[in-house]
Design a protein around this motif. Sequence first.
Motif, PDB file in Angstrom:
ATOM      1  N   GLY A 156      -0.967  11.290   8.917  1.00  0.00           N
ATOM      2  CA  GLY A 156      -0.735  10.536   7.701  1.00  0.00           C
ATOM      3  C   GLY A 156      -1.226   9.111   7.859  1.00  0.00           C
ATOM      4  N   LEU A 157      -1.060   8.348   6.808  1.00  0.00           N
ATOM      5  CA  LEU A 157      -1.526   6.957   6.779  1.00  0.00           C
ATOM      6  C   LEU A 157      -0.478   6.147   6.031  1.00  0.00           C
ATOM      7  N   ASP A 158       0.096   5.118   6.700  1.00  0.00           N
ATOM      8  CA  ASP A 158       1.123   4.329   6.039  1.00  0.00           C
ATOM      9  C   ASP A 158       0.983   2.852   6.382  1.00  0.00           C
ATOM     10  N   GLU A 174      -1.079  -1.427   2.496  1.00  0.00           N
ATOM     11  CA  GLU A 174      -2.309  -0.864   1.922  1.00  0.00           C
ATOM     12  C   GLU A 174      -3.308  -1.930   1.494  1.00  0.00           C
ATOM     13  N   LEU A 213      -9.005   9.468  -1.466  1.00  0.00           N
ATOM     14  CA  LEU A 213      -8.212  10.491  -0.785  1.00  0.00           C
ATOM     15  C   LEU A 213      -8.492  11.883  -1.326  1.00  0.00           C
ATOM     16  N   PRO A 242      -8.255   3.952   2.383  1.00  0.00           N
ATOM     17  CA  PRO A 242      -8.250   5.157   3.215  1.00  0.00           C
ATOM     18  C   PRO A 242      -9.529   5.360   4.022  1.00  0.00           C
ATOM     19  N   ARG A 281      -2.188   1.530   8.706  1.00  0.00           N
ATOM     20  CA  ARG A 281      -3.454   1.194   8.058  1.00  0.00           C
ATOM     21  C   ARG A 281      -3.796  -0.287   8.145  1.00  0.00           C
ATOM     22  N   PHE A 306      -9.539  11.094  10.067  1.00  0.00           N
ATOM     23  CA  PHE A 306      -9.282  12.217   9.172  1.00  0.00           C
ATOM     24  C   PHE A 306     -10.211  13.392   9.485  1.00  0.00           C
ATOM     25  N   ALA A 340      -1.707  11.068   3.091  1.00  0.00           N
ATOM     26  CA  ALA A 340      -1.816   9.609   3.199  1.00  0.00           C
ATOM     27  C   ALA A 340      -1.002   8.964   2.100  1.00  0.00           C
ATOM     28  N   CYS A 354       1.481   9.305  11.905  1.00  0.00           N
ATOM     29  CA  CYS A 354       0.860   8.372  10.977  1.00  0.00           C
ATOM     30  C   CYS A 354       0.098   7.274  11.719  1.00  0.00           C
TER      31      CYS A 354
END
Length: 340
Positions: free
Chosen positions: A168-170, A173, A213, A178, A143, A185, A197, A140
């Motif tokens: 992934g993306l965590d 937010e 996304l 994204p 972000r 990506f 994500a 991940c």
Amino acid sequence: MTNIITKAFVQGLPKAELHLHIEGTLEPELKLRLAQKNGVDIGQNTIEEVRASYQYDDLASFLAVYYPAMQVLRTEEDFYELAMAYIDKAVENSVRHAEIFFDPQAHMSRGVSFSTVINGLYQAIIDGRAKHVDAQLIMCFLRDWSRLSAYETWQASLPYRDRIIGIGLDSDEHNNPPLKFYPQFVEAEQQGLYLTAHADIDQKDSISHIRELIEVIGVSRIDHGTNIVEDMDLVEYAAKHHIGFTTCPLSNTFVRPDMKGKEVLTLLEHGVKVSPHSDDPAYFGGYISDNYYALATQYNLTQEQVVQLAKNSFAVAWISEKQKAIYMEEIDAYVKAYNK
């Protein structure tokens, strides 16, 4: 099928775990032991004090506890122990396949090398096969960190490409859409990696982030993401294109008064592949079976619905169609035997 869902039933039901942060499995006992072993002053001296420090009521306050706890992880052996402890929990919860998030930036930023992190985790994955848990790693990006940091992390990961199944993306937010990480990506997809994500619940601009996304980046799964029900056109698109959603009932209750169960039911009704997972179980009070059971009892799910959730988890897992068929047959055999 019966409407009575027991803890024993969900405990034994074969499942795939697709939303699990390995750093979020750091139980108080292991945290304290590693702190003592590595000479790290965490400000707590007993298990009770560690547990008492796990206090939060929104994403920001959770992250303020979550990231500092990682400082006890220093060596390959530490990461190995962390992952093996989770695999033992996976066995207890009838998890057959797991796709595990890890956050290398959170470790590299404090002087722990990428190789230390991934070598420890990967060795546990190899050894976990002897316990009949098939696991993979998802790297991940944080972000709320810079694009440059994500790029540097991506570069560090390239020698270990064969040990990572997806990205992934965590993390936070807010003001971090994204598309901020679009280059990562694209490059990951070009390298043959799968894409997922986080789209955390009830965030500012939730629905626009979900749209990015789905329609622009083209992820195959969205973690959390139940706010998609605000746009039924997107729901229909997700169903048509078999996009998976990983919901985390217990962690949801820490930031909102409900589990997002109504949204899960809406997604099920529209044929979207949604399934429950653990998120950060050491911090939110339960592993995957606890999440299934909490959702089932709170929203009076039928056995058929619970079984569908488990089948959904395998349907959107990053495994072969042959593997999926094997796991689906195992679920059917389990339910048949249970209902005799």
